[in-house]
Design an enzyme around this catalytic site. Structure first.
Site, PDB file in Angstrom:
ATOM      1  N   SER A  63      42.332  41.542  26.777  1.00 27.69           N
ATOM      2  CA  SER A  63      43.600  42.131  27.252  1.00 27.69           C
ATOM      3  C   SER A  63      44.845  41.378  26.812  1.00 27.69           C
ATOM      4  O   SER A  63      45.952  41.893  26.982  1.00 27.69           O
ATOM      5  CB  SER A  63      43.600  42.226  28.771  1.00 27.69           C
ATOM      6  OG  SER A  63      43.008  43.431  29.148  1.00 27.69           O
ATOM      7  N   TYR A 188      41.922  51.139  20.641  1.00 25.49           N
ATOM      8  CA  TYR A 188      42.003  50.246  21.803  1.00 25.49           C
ATOM      9  C   TYR A 188      40.829  49.256  21.831  1.00 25.49           C
ATOM     10  O   TYR A 188      41.025  48.059  22.051  1.00 25.49           O
ATOM     11  CB  TYR A 188      42.037  51.088  23.095  1.00 25.49           C
ATOM     12  CG  TYR A 188      41.939  50.246  24.328  1.00 25.49           C
ATOM     13  CD1 TYR A 188      43.030  49.510  24.787  1.00 25.49           C
ATOM     14  CD2 TYR A 188      40.734  50.139  25.032  1.00 25.49           C
ATOM     15  CE1 TYR A 188      42.928  48.703  25.916  1.00 25.49           C
ATOM     16  CE2 TYR A 188      40.630  49.340  26.155  1.00 25.49           C
ATOM     17  CZ  TYR A 188      41.724  48.625  26.582  1.00 25.49           C
ATOM     18  OH  TYR A 188      41.614  47.807  27.695  1.00 25.49           O
ATOM     19  N   TYR A 240      46.412  41.018  36.051  1.00 23.00           N
ATOM     20  CA  TYR A 240      45.697  41.996  36.865  1.00 23.00           C
ATOM     21  C   TYR A 240      46.335  42.042  38.255  1.00 23.00           C
ATOM     22  O   TYR A 240      47.546  41.917  38.382  1.00 23.00           O
ATOM     23  CB  TYR A 240      44.198  41.661  36.932  1.00 23.00           C
ATOM     24  CG  TYR A 240      43.603  41.364  35.568  1.00 23.00           C
ATOM     25  CD1 TYR A 240      43.649  42.309  34.556  1.00 23.00           C
ATOM     26  CD2 TYR A 240      43.019  40.141  35.283  1.00 23.00           C
ATOM     27  CE1 TYR A 240      43.109  42.057  33.309  1.00 23.00           C
ATOM     28  CE2 TYR A 240      42.461  39.871  34.039  1.00 23.00           C
ATOM     29  CZ  TYR A 240      42.525  40.824  33.048  1.00 23.00           C
ATOM     30  OH  TYR A 240      42.010  40.574  31.816  1.00 23.00           O
ATOM     31  N   VAL A 258      39.653  39.191  29.672  1.00 22.12           N
ATOM     32  CA  VAL A 258      38.333  38.904  30.239  1.00 22.12           C
ATOM     33  C   VAL A 258      37.453  38.060  29.307  1.00 22.12           C
ATOM     34  O   VAL A 258      36.354  37.687  29.677  1.00 22.12           O
ATOM     35  CB  VAL A 258      37.578  40.190  30.669  1.00 22.12           C
ATOM     36  CG1 VAL A 258      38.277  40.872  31.829  1.00 22.12           C
ATOM     37  CG2 VAL A 258      37.371  41.140  29.498  1.00 22.12           C
TER      38      VAL A 258
HETATM   39  N1  GLU Z   1      38.631  45.565  26.629  1.00 23.21           N
HETATM   40  C1  GLU Z   1      38.604  45.307  28.042  1.00 23.21           C
HETATM   41  C2  GLU Z   1      38.507  46.591  28.827  1.00 23.21           C
HETATM   42  O1  GLU Z   1      39.146  47.526  28.470  1.00 23.21           O
HETATM   43  C3  GLU Z   1      39.836  44.542  28.370  1.00 23.21           C
HETATM   44  C4  GLU Z   1      39.729  43.956  29.703  1.00 23.21           C
HETATM   45  C5  GLU Z   1      40.608  42.779  29.927  1.00 23.21           C
HETATM   46  O2  GLU Z   1      40.595  41.803  29.191  1.00 23.21           O
HETATM   47  O3  GLU Z   1      41.327  42.876  30.905  1.00 23.21           O
HETATM   48  O4  GLU Z   1      37.795  46.708  29.771  1.00 23.21           O
END
Ligand code: GLU
Length: 304
Positions: A63, A188, A240, A258
């Protein structure tokens, strides 16, 4: 300020802590990482840098890429972007779908998954070769050509990306995704699957500490006003549903992923990247947060 000894001291202290969280496993390819990796790079706007531990090792930025995709597109689309994405913290997990329905397919901010999917959609609309152009942009920020997509991670996420597919489809039904849903998801998943080191991330994020300028290029990539907005969004939405906690503990704008990375900045002073793959319950790197909390407390270098 003797950053080097503060960094060494905190690093040595935290390195002794064990089992302080869980490696992300919902993307199976990410679960393969060694949980004990721990690296830090601090890069000052004057070019001095301090690195320790696994700072030269690549990891999945996940992310953290959402900041870079926004900064890539923001100068091209300008304030019009905020017709399709909000600028408020969500208070919900990064992949939550509940808010999206009662807010008519307009994501709360560009750093939750739904918001980043809209940013991806805009990139697809504005670029001829979206993946190549985005990768070129990141390599330009770092002044290298060594940064690539990790196709295994992208494929792993695609295979298990049911929630992201649900978010994209719901927004498509509200008219907030203009391109083909599968193409948006493909972009994405690739942007999240970029591998970078702490040293590379600190270099990329120096852009936000340095008022939109790169140290190796004269013309600013973003205006001062755009940098103000990017940094405000990182502060309010970068962690988050723990963004308030991060502002309280650390007091710097930043973004986590993450993969266990955190990139943060102190405007006009430095960027800092930390990587430790074990995550707390909210999905932020446990040691990364502890490190940054102790760093800004001991040095007094926070925006507050
Ligand atoms: N590619 C991850 C997802 O879409 C990103 C999550 C993250 O790092 O917050 O679930």
């Amino acid at each position: 300020m003797d950053y080097s000894s503060v960094i060494q001291e905190i690093y040595a202290d935290l390195k002794k802590k064990q089992s302080v969280g869980k490696v992300a496993a919902y993307i199976p390819e990410l679960a393969k990482v060694n949980p004990d990796k721990f690296g830090v790079t601090l890069l000052k706007t004057d070019g001095l840098h301090y690195s320790i531990g696994d700072s030269k090792e690549k990891f999945s930025i996940q992310s953290i890429s959402k900041v870079l995709s926004l900064s890539f597109i923001f100068p091209k689309i300008g304030e019009a972007i905020w017709k399709r994405i909000g600028v408020e913290p969500s208070g919900d997990p990064f992949n939550s779908i509940v808010q999206l329905e009662y807010e008519n397919g307009i994501p709360r901010n560009p750093f939750i998954n739904a918001g980043a999917l809209v940013v991806a959609d805009i990139i697809l609309s504005l670029c001829k070769n979206p993946k190549e152009e985005f990768l070129h942009y990141i390599n330009q920020l770092v002044d290298t050509d060594l940064i690539t997509y990790n196709n295994k991670v992208a494929a792993s996420e695609k295979k298990h990306g049911y929630l992201n597919a649900a978010l994209a489809n719901m927004m498509k039904s509200y008219g907030n995704i203009h391109n083909d849903v599968d193409e948006v998801l493909d972009f994405y998943f690739h942007q999240c699957a970029i591998d970078m080191t702490c040293e590379e991330l600190a270099k990329a994020f120096l852009l936000f500490a340095n008022q939109g300028e790169l140290t190796h290029q004269k013309k600013p990539l973003l205006s001062k006003s755009q940098i103000k907005r990017m940094n405000a969004l990182m502060l309010s939405c970068g962690f988050y549903d723990e963004s308030g906690e991060f502002a309280y503990e650390v007091g710097l704008p930043g973004k986590s992923g993450v993969g266990g990375g955190i990139a943060a900045i102190y405007p006009k002073h430095f960027s800092i990247a930390v990587w430790s793959p074990q995550l707390n319950q909210k999905g932020n790197s446990t040691l990364g947060m502890l490190f940054l909390e102790q760093f800004t407390t001991k040095t007094g270098m926070s925006i507050f």
